[in-house]
Design an enzyme around this catalytic site. Structure first.
Site, PDB file in Angstrom:
ATOM      1  N   ASP A 187      -1.265   6.804   6.309  1.00 24.95           N
ATOM      2  CA  ASP A 187      -1.280   5.374   6.619  1.00 24.95           C
ATOM      3  C   ASP A 187      -2.155   5.125   7.842  1.00 24.95           C
ATOM      4  OD1 ASP A 187      -0.659   2.740   6.317  1.00 24.95           O
ATOM      5  OD2 ASP A 187       1.361   2.873   7.160  1.00 24.95           O
ATOM      6  N   LYS A 220       0.830  -1.217   0.000  1.00 29.94           N
ATOM      7  CA  LYS A 220       0.000   0.000   0.000  1.00 29.94           C
ATOM      8  C   LYS A 220       0.862   1.264   0.000  1.00 29.94           C
ATOM      9  CE  LYS A 220      -2.323  -1.328   3.680  1.00 29.94           C
ATOM     10  NZ  LYS A 220      -1.839  -2.739   3.800  1.00 29.94           N
ATOM     11  N   THR A 221       1.872   1.291   0.851  1.00 30.06           N
ATOM     12  CA  THR A 221       2.758   2.466   0.889  1.00 30.06           C
ATOM     13  C   THR A 221       3.519   2.616  -0.415  1.00 30.06           C
ATOM     14  OG1 THR A 221       3.004   2.242   3.293  1.00 30.06           O
ATOM     15  CG2 THR A 221       4.659   3.560   2.135  1.00 30.06           C
ATOM     16  N   THR A 275      -5.696  -1.209   7.060  1.00 23.99           N
ATOM     17  CA  THR A 275      -5.748  -2.662   7.180  1.00 23.99           C
ATOM     18  C   THR A 275      -7.117  -3.116   7.682  1.00 23.99           C
ATOM     19  OG1 THR A 275      -4.819  -2.483   9.415  1.00 23.99           O
ATOM     20  CG2 THR A 275      -3.273  -2.879   7.610  1.00 23.99           C
ATOM     21  N   ARG A 331       6.399  -8.179   1.791  1.00 24.33           N
ATOM     22  CA  ARG A 331       7.257  -7.658   2.863  1.00 24.33           C
ATOM     23  C   ARG A 331       7.956  -8.797   3.594  1.00 24.33           C
ATOM     24  NH1 ARG A 331       4.140  -4.171   7.015  1.00 24.33           N
ATOM     25  NH2 ARG A 331       4.165  -2.684   5.265  1.00 24.33           N
TER      26      ARG A 331
END
Length: 336
Positions: free
Chosen positions: A112, A67-68, A161, A220
Protein backbone atom coordinates in the site's frame (compact mmCIF):
# COMPACT_ATOMS: atom_id res chain seq x y z
CA UNK A 1 -35.28 -9.43 9.09
CA UNK A 2 -37.85 -6.72 8.47
CA UNK A 3 -36.83 -3.24 7.36
CA UNK A 4 -35.76 -0.85 10.08
CA UNK A 5 -34.86 -3.44 12.74
CA UNK A 6 -31.55 -3.04 14.53
CA UNK A 7 -30.25 -6.36 15.81
CA UNK A 8 -27.47 -6.79 18.38
CA UNK A 9 -24.07 -7.61 16.93
CA UNK A 10 -21.65 -10.31 18.09
CA UNK A 11 -19.51 -9.62 21.15
CA UNK A 12 -16.31 -9.55 19.08
CA UNK A 13 -17.56 -6.67 16.96
CA UNK A 14 -14.38 -4.57 16.97
CA UNK A 15 -13.78 -1.98 14.29
CA UNK A 16 -11.24 -4.33 12.70
CA UNK A 17 -13.71 -7.21 12.64
CA UNK A 18 -16.39 -4.96 11.17
CA UNK A 19 -14.05 -3.72 8.43
CA UNK A 20 -13.20 -7.30 7.53
CA UNK A 21 -16.84 -8.36 7.46
CA UNK A 22 -17.79 -5.48 5.18
CA UNK A 23 -15.15 -6.32 2.57
CA UNK A 24 -16.47 -8.28 -0.45
CA UNK A 25 -14.80 -11.65 -0.94
CA UNK A 26 -15.05 -11.90 -4.73
CA UNK A 27 -15.27 -9.74 -7.84
CA UNK A 28 -18.92 -10.73 -8.16
CA UNK A 29 -19.69 -9.30 -4.71
CA UNK A 30 -17.67 -6.13 -5.33
CA UNK A 31 -19.97 -3.19 -6.13
CA UNK A 32 -19.01 -0.59 -8.72
CA UNK A 33 -15.81 -0.20 -10.76
CA UNK A 34 -17.33 -2.30 -13.55
CA UNK A 35 -14.53 -1.77 -16.06
CA UNK A 36 -11.79 -2.55 -13.53
CA UNK A 37 -13.61 -5.67 -12.37
CA UNK A 38 -13.87 -6.95 -15.94
CA UNK A 39 -10.19 -6.24 -16.60
CA UNK A 40 -9.11 -7.98 -13.40
CA UNK A 41 -11.33 -10.98 -14.13
CA UNK A 42 -9.70 -11.45 -17.54
CA UNK A 43 -6.24 -11.09 -16.02
CA UNK A 44 -6.92 -13.68 -13.30
CA UNK A 45 -8.68 -16.11 -15.62
CA UNK A 46 -5.79 -16.01 -18.11
CA UNK A 47 -3.24 -16.64 -15.34
CA UNK A 48 -5.30 -19.54 -13.98
CA UNK A 49 -5.68 -21.16 -17.41
CA UNK A 50 -1.93 -20.88 -18.04
CA UNK A 51 -1.03 -22.02 -14.51
CA UNK A 52 1.16 -19.04 -13.75
CA UNK A 53 1.12 -16.11 -11.32
CA UNK A 54 -0.93 -13.16 -12.51
CA UNK A 55 0.88 -10.13 -13.91
CA UNK A 56 1.81 -7.35 -11.51
CA UNK A 57 -1.07 -4.97 -10.82
CA UNK A 58 -1.09 -1.29 -9.87
CA UNK A 59 -4.22 0.10 -8.19
CA UNK A 60 -4.42 3.88 -8.56
CA UNK A 61 -7.08 6.17 -7.17
CA UNK A 62 -8.23 8.28 -4.22
CA UNK A 63 -8.45 6.76 -0.72
CA UNK A 64 -11.42 4.61 0.24
CA UNK A 65 -12.42 3.26 -3.18
CA UNK A 66 -11.47 -0.38 -2.59
CA UNK A 67 -7.81 -0.82 -3.56
CA UNK A 68 -6.96 -2.97 -0.54
CA UNK A 69 -10.16 -4.98 -0.95
CA UNK A 70 -9.38 -5.68 -4.60
CA UNK A 71 -5.87 -6.84 -3.66
CA UNK A 72 -7.40 -9.30 -1.20
CA UNK A 73 -9.80 -10.48 -3.89
CA UNK A 74 -6.91 -10.99 -6.34
CA UNK A 75 -5.23 -13.32 -3.85
CA UNK A 76 -8.48 -15.09 -2.96
CA UNK A 77 -9.56 -15.71 -6.55
CA UNK A 78 -6.04 -16.79 -7.52
CA UNK A 79 -6.01 -19.29 -4.67
CA UNK A 80 -2.72 -17.79 -3.46
CA UNK A 81 -1.58 -16.55 -0.05
CA UNK A 82 -1.44 -12.80 0.53
CA UNK A 83 1.43 -10.85 2.12
CA UNK A 84 0.68 -7.24 3.07
CA UNK A 85 3.07 -4.34 3.61
CA UNK A 86 3.18 -0.60 2.98
CA UNK A 87 5.55 1.86 1.38
CA UNK A 88 6.52 3.89 4.47
CA UNK A 89 7.69 0.68 6.18
CA UNK A 90 10.14 -0.08 3.36
CA UNK A 91 12.81 2.55 3.90
CA UNK A 92 15.89 0.52 2.96
CA UNK A 93 16.72 -1.92 0.19
CA UNK A 94 17.39 -4.51 2.90
CA UNK A 95 13.78 -4.23 4.11
CA UNK A 96 12.52 -5.10 0.64
CA UNK A 97 15.11 -7.86 0.15
CA UNK A 98 13.99 -9.57 3.38
CA UNK A 99 10.35 -9.31 2.30
CA UNK A 100 10.89 -10.61 -1.24
CA UNK A 101 13.17 -13.47 -0.25
CA UNK A 102 10.56 -14.84 2.15
CA UNK A 103 7.80 -15.09 -0.45
CA UNK A 104 6.52 -18.52 -1.44
CA UNK A 105 5.92 -19.46 -5.12
CA UNK A 106 2.87 -17.66 -6.52
CA UNK A 107 2.32 -15.54 -3.41
CA UNK A 108 0.58 -12.16 -3.82
CA UNK A 109 2.52 -9.26 -2.29
CA UNK A 110 0.43 -6.15 -1.58
CA UNK A 111 2.28 -2.88 -0.97
CA UNK A 112 0.00 0.00 0.00
CA UNK A 113 1.11 3.58 -0.68
CA UNK A 114 3.85 2.15 -2.88
CA UNK A 115 4.92 5.63 -3.98
CA UNK A 116 6.28 6.24 -0.46
CA UNK A 117 8.96 3.52 -0.64
CA UNK A 118 12.60 4.55 -0.40
CA UNK A 119 14.27 5.15 -3.76
CA UNK A 120 16.86 2.41 -3.14
CA UNK A 121 14.04 -0.09 -2.56
CA UNK A 122 12.26 1.05 -5.73
CA UNK A 123 15.39 0.40 -7.78
CA UNK A 124 15.72 -3.10 -6.30
CA UNK A 125 12.09 -3.75 -7.15
CA UNK A 126 12.72 -3.17 -10.88
CA UNK A 127 14.76 -6.35 -11.26
CA UNK A 128 12.58 -8.33 -8.87
CA UNK A 129 9.42 -7.60 -10.86
CA UNK A 130 10.98 -8.30 -14.22
CA UNK A 131 13.33 -11.24 -13.62
CA UNK A 132 12.32 -12.46 -10.14
CA UNK A 133 15.84 -11.79 -8.97
CA UNK A 134 17.61 -9.28 -6.76
CA UNK A 135 21.27 -8.38 -6.37
CA UNK A 136 22.58 -8.13 -2.81
CA UNK A 137 25.74 -6.14 -2.17
CA UNK A 138 28.16 -7.73 0.29
CA UNK A 139 31.03 -5.69 1.68
CA UNK A 140 31.97 -2.08 1.10
CA UNK A 141 34.25 -0.06 -1.11
CA UNK A 142 36.54 -1.74 -3.66
CA UNK A 143 35.93 -5.16 -2.14
CA UNK A 144 32.13 -5.01 -2.45
CA UNK A 145 30.58 -7.96 -4.28
CA UNK A 146 27.16 -8.33 -5.84
CA UNK A 147 25.49 -11.67 -5.13
CA UNK A 148 22.41 -12.55 -7.23
CA UNK A 149 19.49 -14.10 -5.35
CA UNK A 150 16.72 -15.85 -7.23
CA UNK A 151 13.17 -15.22 -6.00
CA UNK A 152 10.04 -17.36 -6.16
CA UNK A 153 7.67 -16.07 -8.86
CA UNK A 154 5.15 -13.72 -7.26
CA UNK A 155 2.46 -11.18 -8.11
CA UNK A 156 2.96 -7.65 -6.85
CA UNK A 157 -0.16 -5.58 -6.23
CA UNK A 158 0.74 -1.96 -5.56
CA UNK A 159 -1.73 0.67 -4.38
CA UNK A 160 -1.19 4.40 -4.69
CA UNK A 161 -3.20 7.55 -4.19
CA UNK A 162 -0.61 9.57 -6.14
CA UNK A 163 0.50 7.61 -9.17
CA UNK A 164 2.31 10.66 -10.56
CA UNK A 165 4.94 10.23 -7.83
CA UNK A 166 5.90 6.77 -9.09
CA UNK A 167 9.01 6.76 -11.31
CA UNK A 168 8.30 5.69 -14.88
CA UNK A 169 10.58 2.59 -14.75
CA UNK A 170 8.53 1.23 -11.84
CA UNK A 171 5.15 2.14 -13.29
CA UNK A 172 6.05 0.54 -16.63
CA UNK A 173 6.81 -2.82 -14.98
CA UNK A 174 3.20 -3.35 -13.92
CA UNK A 175 1.32 -5.51 -16.39
CA UNK A 176 -1.97 -3.75 -15.63
CA UNK A 177 -2.90 -0.43 -14.03
CA UNK A 178 -6.40 -0.18 -12.57
CA UNK A 179 -7.69 3.38 -12.33
CA UNK A 180 -10.44 3.47 -9.69
CA UNK A 181 -13.09 6.16 -10.01
CA UNK A 182 -15.42 7.77 -7.48
CA UNK A 183 -18.77 6.01 -7.12
CA UNK A 184 -22.12 7.20 -8.34
CA UNK A 185 -24.85 7.64 -5.74
CA UNK A 186 -26.76 4.60 -7.05
CA UNK A 187 -23.68 2.41 -6.61
CA UNK A 188 -23.16 3.68 -3.07
CA UNK A 189 -26.77 2.81 -2.27
CA UNK A 190 -25.93 -0.79 -3.17
CA UNK A 191 -22.81 -0.63 -0.98
CA UNK A 192 -24.86 0.69 1.94
CA UNK A 193 -27.56 -1.93 1.42
CA UNK A 194 -25.03 -4.77 1.41
CA UNK A 195 -23.20 -3.43 4.46
CA UNK A 196 -26.45 -2.92 6.34
CA UNK A 197 -27.29 -6.57 5.76
CA UNK A 198 -23.89 -7.63 7.13
CA UNK A 199 -24.31 -5.42 10.20
CA UNK A 200 -27.89 -6.53 10.80
CA UNK A 201 -29.38 -3.09 10.11
CA UNK A 202 -32.59 -2.77 8.13
CA UNK A 203 -32.66 0.24 5.82
CA UNK A 204 -35.31 1.29 3.35
CA UNK A 205 -34.47 2.95 0.06
CA UNK A 206 -34.85 6.51 1.36
CA UNK A 207 -32.54 5.91 4.32
CA UNK A 208 -29.90 4.22 2.17
CA UNK A 209 -30.11 7.03 -0.37
CA UNK A 210 -29.63 9.65 2.34
CA UNK A 211 -26.41 8.00 3.54
CA UNK A 212 -25.15 7.41 -0.01
CA UNK A 213 -25.78 11.04 -1.00
CA UNK A 214 -23.55 12.28 1.83
CA UNK A 215 -20.70 9.81 1.26
CA UNK A 216 -18.60 11.84 -1.22
CA UNK A 217 -18.58 9.03 -3.78
CA UNK A 218 -16.51 6.85 -1.43
CA UNK A 219 -17.55 3.41 -0.08
CA UNK A 220 -15.30 3.71 2.98
CA UNK A 221 -17.11 6.89 4.02
CA UNK A 222 -20.51 5.29 3.29
CA UNK A 223 -19.70 2.37 5.59
CA UNK A 224 -18.41 4.69 8.29
CA UNK A 225 -21.56 6.83 8.20
CA UNK A 226 -23.70 3.70 8.28
CA UNK A 227 -21.99 2.60 11.50
CA UNK A 228 -22.56 6.01 13.06
CA UNK A 229 -26.26 5.82 12.14
CA UNK A 230 -26.37 2.40 13.80
CA UNK A 231 -24.71 3.79 16.92
CA UNK A 232 -27.14 6.72 17.08
CA UNK A 233 -30.12 4.37 16.87
CA UNK A 234 -28.73 2.09 19.58
CA UNK A 235 -27.88 4.93 21.97
CA UNK A 236 -31.27 6.59 21.53
CA UNK A 237 -33.07 3.33 22.20
CA UNK A 238 -34.67 3.16 18.77
CA UNK A 239 -35.53 -0.33 17.58
CA UNK A 240 -35.97 1.01 14.07
CA UNK A 241 -33.76 3.14 11.88
CA UNK A 242 -35.79 6.10 10.65
CA UNK A 243 -35.05 8.76 8.07
CA UNK A 244 -35.18 11.39 10.81
CA UNK A 245 -32.69 9.32 12.83
CA UNK A 246 -30.33 9.06 9.85
CA UNK A 247 -30.39 12.83 9.38
CA UNK A 248 -29.96 13.50 13.09
CA UNK A 249 -26.96 11.17 13.31
CA UNK A 250 -25.24 12.71 10.29
CA UNK A 251 -25.97 16.22 11.54
CA UNK A 252 -24.39 15.31 14.88
CA UNK A 253 -21.19 14.35 13.03
CA UNK A 254 -21.21 17.58 10.98
CA UNK A 255 -21.92 15.90 7.65
CA UNK A 256 -24.20 18.12 5.62
CA UNK A 257 -26.62 17.23 2.83
CA UNK A 258 -23.91 17.05 0.14
CA UNK A 259 -21.23 15.37 2.26
CA UNK A 260 -19.23 18.41 3.40
CA UNK A 261 -17.77 18.02 6.89
CA UNK A 262 -16.44 20.61 9.35
CA UNK A 263 -13.05 20.98 7.66
CA UNK A 264 -14.56 21.24 4.18
CA UNK A 265 -16.86 24.03 5.30
CA UNK A 266 -14.03 25.80 7.16
CA UNK A 267 -11.87 25.83 4.02
CA UNK A 268 -14.77 26.96 1.84
CA UNK A 269 -15.80 29.63 4.32
CA UNK A 270 -12.25 30.99 4.61
CA UNK A 271 -11.82 31.04 0.84
CA UNK A 272 -15.08 32.90 0.24
CA UNK A 273 -15.41 35.20 3.24
CA UNK A 274 -11.84 35.92 4.33
CA UNK A 275 -10.13 35.92 0.95
CA UNK A 276 -13.10 37.13 -1.11
CA UNK A 277 -13.08 34.05 -3.31
CA UNK A 278 -9.36 34.06 -4.04
CA UNK A 279 -7.04 33.44 -5.67
CA UNK A 280 -5.18 32.42 -2.52
CA UNK A 281 -2.18 30.12 -2.04
CA UNK A 282 -2.56 26.67 -0.52
CA UNK A 283 -0.29 27.41 2.46
CA UNK A 284 -2.15 30.62 3.29
CA UNK A 285 -5.49 28.85 3.09
CA UNK A 286 -4.23 26.03 5.31
CA UNK A 287 -2.97 28.47 7.97
CA UNK A 288 -6.35 30.21 7.94
CA UNK A 289 -8.13 26.99 8.97
CA UNK A 290 -5.37 25.69 11.26
CA UNK A 291 -4.48 22.63 9.18
CA UNK A 292 -1.42 21.34 7.36
CA UNK A 293 -1.22 22.16 3.63
CA UNK A 294 -0.95 18.44 2.80
CA UNK A 295 -4.24 17.78 4.60
CA UNK A 296 -6.06 20.53 2.72
CA UNK A 297 -4.56 19.42 -0.60
CA UNK A 298 -5.15 15.68 -0.27
CA UNK A 299 -8.30 15.48 1.87
CA UNK A 300 -10.37 18.61 1.25
CA UNK A 301 -9.43 19.94 -2.16
CA UNK A 302 -10.23 16.89 -4.34
CA UNK A 303 -13.87 16.80 -3.27
CA UNK A 304 -14.42 20.57 -3.46
CA UNK A 305 -12.91 20.62 -6.96
CA UNK A 306 -14.93 17.57 -8.03
CA UNK A 307 -18.27 19.07 -7.00
CA UNK A 308 -17.39 22.40 -8.60
CA UNK A 309 -16.95 24.52 -5.47
CA UNK A 310 -13.24 25.28 -5.93
CA UNK A 311 -10.92 25.85 -8.85
CA UNK A 312 -7.14 25.61 -9.06
CA UNK A 313 -5.31 28.30 -11.02
CA UNK A 314 -1.62 29.24 -11.44
CA UNK A 315 -2.21 32.07 -8.95
CA UNK A 316 -3.94 29.93 -6.31
CA UNK A 317 -7.29 28.49 -5.26
CA UNK A 318 -10.51 30.26 -6.22
CA UNK A 319 -14.14 29.81 -5.23
CA UNK A 320 -16.75 29.21 -7.92
CA UNK A 321 -20.24 30.79 -8.11
CA UNK A 322 -21.63 27.43 -6.93
CA UNK A 323 -19.67 27.79 -3.69
CA UNK A 324 -21.15 31.23 -3.06
CA UNK A 325 -24.60 29.86 -3.75
CA UNK A 326 -24.07 27.00 -1.29
CA UNK A 327 -23.07 29.48 1.43
CA UNK A 328 -25.97 31.78 0.56
CA UNK A 329 -23.71 34.68 -0.45
CA UNK A 330 -23.72 36.97 -3.49
CA UNK A 331 -20.93 35.98 -5.84
CA UNK A 332 -20.02 39.62 -6.53
CA UNK A 333 -18.55 40.36 -3.12
CA UNK A 334 -18.28 37.25 -1.00
CA UNK A 335 -19.35 39.30 2.02
CA UNK A 336 -21.96 38.41 4.62
Amino acid sequence: MSDGIVSPEPQDDTELAVEGALRPQSLQEFVGQHKVRGQLQLLLDAARMQDRPADHILMAGPPGLGKTTLAMIVAHESGRPLRMSNGPAIQHAGDLAALLSSLTPGEVLFIDEIHRMARSAEEMLYLAMEDFRIDIMVGKGAGATSIPLDLAPFTLVGATTRSGLLPNPLRDRFGFTAHLEFYESQELELVVKRSAGVLGIGLDAAQGSEIARRSRGTPRIANRLLRRVRDWSVVHGDHEVTLAGVRAALELYDVDEIGLDRLDRAVLDALVRRFRGGPVGLSTLAVAVGEEPDTVESVVEPYLVRIGFMGRTPRGRVATPTAYEHLGLPAETGLV
